[in-house]
Write a protein that holds these residues in place. Structure first.
Motif, PDB file in Angstrom:
ATOM      1  N   THR A 195     -39.873  17.436   7.578  1.00 47.30           N
ATOM      2  CA  THR A 195     -38.863  18.487   7.512  1.00 47.30           C
ATOM      3  C   THR A 195     -37.832  18.154   6.450  1.00 47.30           C
ATOM      4  O   THR A 195     -37.367  17.017   6.370  1.00 47.30           O
ATOM      5  N   ARG A 213     -34.170  19.393   5.992  1.00 43.65           N
ATOM      6  CA  ARG A 213     -33.222  20.082   6.877  1.00 43.65           C
ATOM      7  C   ARG A 213     -31.841  20.159   6.242  1.00 43.65           C
ATOM      8  O   ARG A 213     -31.345  19.182   5.695  1.00 43.65           O
ATOM      9  N   ASP A 224     -34.564  24.740   8.270  1.00 45.28           N
ATOM     10  CA  ASP A 224     -35.644  23.785   8.034  1.00 45.28           C
ATOM     11  C   ASP A 224     -36.770  24.347   7.177  1.00 45.28           C
ATOM     12  O   ASP A 224     -37.168  25.501   7.338  1.00 45.28           O
TER      13      ASP A 224
END
Length: 192
Positions: A122, A124, A137
């Motif tokens: 991810t 983020r 995300d």
């Protein structure tokens, strides 16, 4: 070990919607934090069948997290593990000692059958928006890329209302709540 109750609303986005949120909310200057989640279960998915999620998150260090369902939200238990603990789990299926292992044993989980099944990376962006914690995300797993907006709040109603407010502010049509977790999406792709 830390414990908390996680209540969050989530919606899946397409790449255009993801980029629009970054643009409208001026998030381009925010740092994208990279993390890798390693998802753990038995080969026959014992944890999933019982509504339990288990992962190791690699960010700056390693954190083992267990999530179990509540009437609203999830009970989340986390504890730090060392790089060596992670390596033993990844290479030899030796589960780290600690409160999470003890809790899983109480639940009747066969610890020696737990293994890392897949991982998800991810990028983020975390930020505060009004009175909620927002995560935007970009997720990559098994050749798939998806985008997700998560709003953490004190109740599901407040999280959903804030989700709708952000989408409206960004000129994005109202979207249905995403009830399929990152872990479920990453594991489901393995079955295809």
């Amino acid at each position: 070990m830390s414990s908390n109750i996680e209540i969050e609303a989530k919606v899946l986005l397409n790449v255009e919607e993801y980029e629009k949120i970054i643009d409208v909310l001026s998030l381009v200057k925010y740092r994208k934090v990279k993390q890798i989640n390693y998802y753990i279960d038995t080969k026959d998915r014992f944890l999933k069948k019982n509504g339990i999620a288990l992962r190791v998150r690699e960010k700056d260090d390693f954190e083992l997290t267990l999530k179990t369902p509540l009437s609203e939200g999830l009970l989340e238990k986390s504890e730090a593990i060392t790089w060596r603990d992670f390596e033993l789990l990844q290479d030899k299926n030796i589960f780290p000692e600690g409160n999470i292992k003890n809790f899983l044993s109480i639940l009747g989980v066969k610890i020696n059958e737990l293994t890392i099944l897949t991982c998800l990376q991810t990028e983020r962006i975390d930020f505060q928006y009004k009175d909620g914690k927002i995560s935007l995300d970009k997720n990559t797993y098994s050749g798939v890329v998806d985008y997700e907006l998560e709003i953490e709040h004190t109740s599901m109603d407040k999280a959903q209302a804030l989700t709708e407010e952000i989408l409206k502010e960004c000129g994005i049509e109202k979207k249905p709540q995403n009830h399929i977790s990152k872990q479920a999406r990453a594991l489901n792709i393995l079955n295809k």
